[in-house]
Design an enzyme around this catalytic site. Structure first.
Site, PDB file in Angstrom:
ATOM      1  CG  HIS A  27      -0.292   0.332   2.511  1.00 34.32           C
ATOM      2  ND1 HIS A  27      -0.158   1.614   3.010  1.00 34.32           N
ATOM      3  CD2 HIS A  27       0.287  -0.483   3.435  1.00 34.32           C
ATOM      4  CE1 HIS A  27       0.456   1.575   4.167  1.00 34.32           C
ATOM      5  NE2 HIS A  27       0.745   0.323   4.465  1.00 34.32           N
ATOM      6  CB  CYS A  28       1.085   4.234  -1.934  1.00 34.11           C
ATOM      7  SG  CYS A  28      -0.507   4.490  -2.741  1.00 34.11           S
ATOM      8  CB  ILE A  29      -0.057   8.141   0.911  1.00 34.69           C
ATOM      9  CG1 ILE A  29       1.449   8.325   1.119  1.00 34.69           C
ATOM     10  CG2 ILE A  29      -0.822   9.105   1.812  1.00 34.69           C
ATOM     11  CD1 ILE A  29       1.954   9.695   0.764  1.00 34.69           C
ATOM     12  NE  ARG A  31      -3.083   5.628  -5.552  1.00 28.94           N
ATOM     13  CZ  ARG A  31      -2.324   6.019  -6.560  1.00 28.94           C
ATOM     14  NH1 ARG A  31      -2.535   5.521  -7.759  1.00 28.94           N
ATOM     15  NH2 ARG A  31      -1.355   6.885  -6.379  1.00 28.94           N
TER      16      ARG A  31
END
Length: 485
Positions: A27-29, A31
């Site tokens: 995961h990113c910030i 999504r």
């Protein structure tokens, strides 16, 4: 408001084909990024109904689910626990996704991976150059004069800003060399050295190459005479992308090949010097001239299309840029923009890109006015602000694509605005923030027309979104889905 993150994770898992369909997840910030074995198993409609899911799309072989900052890490923790998977990085997932790409998609991804890390430097340079242009533009604020003419005391400030603005463009090959070496698996320091070599002061400045080639002002192209056997042009590649991109790939391959064969005891002595000498000679003798010629052909072809059929070219590009963002192919145009700036004194592509971003923000703003639930209003408003600032992904994936007709309205508005500025030959002297502040980077004489194009990019999508929404209001499906929070 509290959420049952485990239940949400389970619903997401069920919607994407279960745990057995997951290769890796990160995961990113905002999504979830998931490498799936078979994206055909995704139940898109079911996934849309999952609480906290604001959007979904596939890009670069990776399926991405928009959750939102703060919540995404909690959902992710539950998801990998339920799926029995270990935590992975975004790079790990991207690596899995790369294996599913066709050659064109891989080429586009290379451009994306190389340019994204250096984009802040390019944008800052563009904004500073825009400020610099405003200070030196005649008739912009004072009839017949520039601010420098009216206030000579600003000359020192102008020179300082000019130096800061030019730094990223003059040494662009060094920035690209660093980022490309990282992408291709080579030494980042050697990538920087190779980039600096291509802009060394002993080389003819790239911006003077045209004059020297034409023999103007008594200039001639200088050469390195190599033992009387052959000659290499002593020409720099300031502001150019393709030469250093190709040269860094070659450099990385040479370095990787040497490291696998040179004994560890002498690697530090042999590998760096051999890598730079081989790749440097190839860059100046072969890669640079060929890549420069290819870049010229690409830009001349694009310019020719817009000269022969400006309305059609502008309408198509203005309408298709946002869909290109979805595929990730939009990153390729950074190189085209920079090539146009170097060879033609300005780019007509970047102003169209800026208007496309503004149009997406306007459509999202209209959805904010139409929305009835607090959640949807919040999502639409923050997405619109982001798009007006040059970042369109939240607006497109969270709002416009989700309800389709705002996206179509934005495409129409972008196409209309693009036709107007293309017919009036609007150019940008640099790449800046691709949103409402974009006018700063426009060549000053073209700013009034660009602002008119901006007005069209705001009004047309907003009004069309409103009209489309009213026409859909009679249907059983609400204009904006009411979701519990």
């Amino acid at each position: 408001m509290s959420y049952d993150y485990r239940q949400i994770a389970q619903q997401i898992l069920d919607s994407i084909g279960g745990a057995e369909n997951i290769e890796q997840a990160a995961h990113c910030i905002t999504r979830l990024r998931i490498a799936l074995k078979d994206e055909g198993k995704i139940k898109h409609e079911q996934l849309k109904g999952v609480e906290l899911v604001k959007g979904q799309f596939s890009n670069g072989g990776v399926f991405q689910i928009v959750i939102g900052s703060g919540d995404v890490d909690r959902v992710y923790a539950q998801l990998i626990d339920l799926a029995g998977r270990s935590a992975a990085t975004v790079a790990d997932v991207k690596g899995k996704g790369d294996n599913k790409l066709n050659p064109l998609q891989r080429l586009v991804k290379i451009f994306s991976d190389v340019f994204m890390p250096i984009l802040p430097a390019i944008i800052v340079a563009g904004l500073l150059m825009g400020i610099n242009n405003l200070l030196g533009a005649k008739d912009m604020f004072i009839p017949g004069k520039s601010l420098l003419d009216a206030y000579p005391g600003l000359s020192g400030l102008w020179q300082l800003v000019n130096m800061m603005a030019n730094t990223s463009f003059v040494f662009l090959p060094a920035l690209v060399g660093w980022s490309a070496a990282k992408r291709f698996g080579g030494s980042e320091v050697l990538g920087i050295v190779l980039g600096l070599l291509l802009v060394h002061p002993d080389l003819l400045n790239a911006w003077n190459y045209g004059k020297a080639a034409a023999g103007l002002d008594g200039q001639a192209i200088p050469y390195f005479d190599i033992l009387g056997l052959f000659k290499i042009e002593r020409v720099g590649y300031q502001g150019q992308i393709l030469p250093i991109l190709a040269a860094t790939w070659v450099m990385s391959q040479v370095e990787i090949w040497l490291k696998a064969r040179v004994p560890n005891a002498i690697q530090l002595l042999v590998v760096p010097i051999t890598t730079i000498v081989v790749s440097g000679v190839l860059a100046l003798a072969v890669i640079g001239p060929v890549a420069r010629g290819l870049g010229v052909l690409i830009t001349q072809g694009l310019v020719h299309i817009f000269e022969v059929a400006p309305v059609l070219g502008a309408a198509i590009f203005g309408a298709l840029y946002a869909p290109l963002v979805i595929t990730g192919m939009h990153h390729m145009f950074i190189a085209v923009d920079l090539q146009l700036i170097t060879s033609h004194g300005g780019t007509f592509i970047w102003p169209i890109i800026a208007l496309s971003n503004i149009a997406q923000g306007s459509a999202a703003l209209a959805m904010f006015c139409i929305a009835k639930s607090a959640t949807e209003k919040s999502m639409a408003s923050t997405s619109a602000i982001s798009a007006f600032s040059g970042i369109t992904e939240p607006a497109m994936f969270g709002v416009n694509l989700r309800f389709k007709y705002p996206f179509y309205a934005a495409l129409i508005g972008s196409a209309c605005a693009s036709v107007l500025i293309t017919l009036n030959h609007v150019l940008a002297s640099a790449i800046g923030v691709g949103g409402l502040p974009a006018f700063i980077s426009i060549v000053p004489v073209h700013i009034p027309v660009f602002l008119l194009g901006t007005l069209i990019a705001v009004i047309v999508p907003f009004c069309l979104t409103w009209v489309f929404a009213k026409r859909r209001a009679w249907k059983a499906e609400p204009v904006l889905a009411q979701q519990s929070v």
